[in-house]
Design a protein around this motif. Structure first.
Motif, mmCIF file in Angstrom:
data_model
loop_
_atom_site.group_PDB
_atom_site.id
_atom_site.type_symbol
_atom_site.label_atom_id
_atom_site.label_comp_id
_atom_site.label_asym_id
_atom_site.label_seq_id
_atom_site.Cartn_x
_atom_site.Cartn_y
_atom_site.Cartn_z
ATOM 1 N N PHE A 46 0.841 -1.192 0.000
ATOM 2 C CA PHE A 46 0.000 0.000 0.000
ATOM 3 C C PHE A 46 0.877 1.244 0.000
ATOM 4 N N VAL A 47 0.474 2.225 -0.821
ATOM 5 C CA VAL A 47 1.157 3.516 -0.853
ATOM 6 C C VAL A 47 0.276 4.580 -0.203
ATOM 7 N N GLY A 48 -0.951 4.679 -0.664
ATOM 8 C CA GLY A 48 -1.856 5.674 -0.123
ATOM 9 C C GLY A 48 -3.239 5.533 -0.721
ATOM 10 N N TYR A 58 -4.819 8.827 3.201
ATOM 11 C CA TYR A 58 -4.070 7.923 4.073
ATOM 12 C C TYR A 58 -2.806 7.520 3.341
ATOM 13 N N TYR A 59 -1.724 7.431 4.079
ATOM 14 C CA TYR A 59 -0.452 7.110 3.450
ATOM 15 C C TYR A 59 0.309 6.064 4.259
ATOM 16 N N VAL A 63 6.038 6.737 2.880
ATOM 17 C CA VAL A 63 5.881 7.827 1.910
ATOM 18 C C VAL A 63 5.265 9.076 2.511
ATOM 19 N N LYS A 64 4.848 8.988 3.752
ATOM 20 C CA LYS A 64 4.175 10.112 4.394
ATOM 21 C C LYS A 64 5.078 11.342 4.400
ATOM 22 N N GLY A 65 4.515 12.467 4.006
ATOM 23 C CA GLY A 65 5.282 13.704 3.947
ATOM 24 C C GLY A 65 5.993 13.932 2.622
ATOM 25 N N GLU A 88 14.573 3.382 -2.989
ATOM 26 C CA GLU A 88 13.642 2.365 -2.492
ATOM 27 C C GLU A 88 12.198 2.606 -2.927
ATOM 28 N N ASP A 89 11.937 3.725 -3.575
ATOM 29 C CA ASP A 89 10.617 3.958 -4.152
ATOM 30 C C ASP A 89 10.478 3.292 -5.526
ATOM 31 N N THR A 90 11.550 2.739 -6.029
ATOM 32 C CA THR A 90 11.505 2.065 -7.321
ATOM 33 C C THR A 90 10.548 0.891 -7.279
#
Length: 123
Positions: A46-48, A58-59, A63-65, A88-90
């Protein structure tokens, strides 16, 4: 009914990308929508998510912020603004529409999925 995710690409660490998700065949004005991602060798995570009217978001803590989800009131499009990207977002990013008005991190609550768009964060 189709969800089409777009906007992925290659970006350097610290950079930004904006993903879009377009719905066709129906609108999702009464449904929450969400973003998930899957990195190679890992499970989808889950990302958001954003509620039916855009009033609640919701995040994931990771990834929040840095990431922001928005949507149009008609329920046809959703966006994911990604800033301060990290390697790491890849992942392949998927958009999804929920059965409910308020989203959750549980992927089983989403019954429509887009095909995914690749995001690569690398120098």
């Amino acid at each position: 009914v189709q969800l089409q995710a777009s906007g992925g690409g290659l970006v350097q660490p610290g950079g930004s990308l904006r993903l879009s998700c377009a719905a066709s065949g129906r609108t999702f004005s009464n449904n929450a929508m969400g973003w998930f991602r899957q990195a190679p060798g890992k499970e989808r995570e889950f990302v958001g998510a954003i509620s039916w009217n855009g009033g609640s978001t919701y995040y994931a803590d990771s990834v929040k912020g840095r990431f922001t989800i928005s949507r149009d009131y008609a329920g046809n499009t959703m966006s994911l603004q990604m800033n301060s990207l990290k390697p790491e977002d890849t992942a392949v990013y998927y958009c999804a529409a929920s059965r409910r008005s308020y989203g959750s991190s549980d992927s089983s609550g989403y019954n429509y999925w887009g095909q995914g768009t690749q995001v690569t964060v690398s120098s």
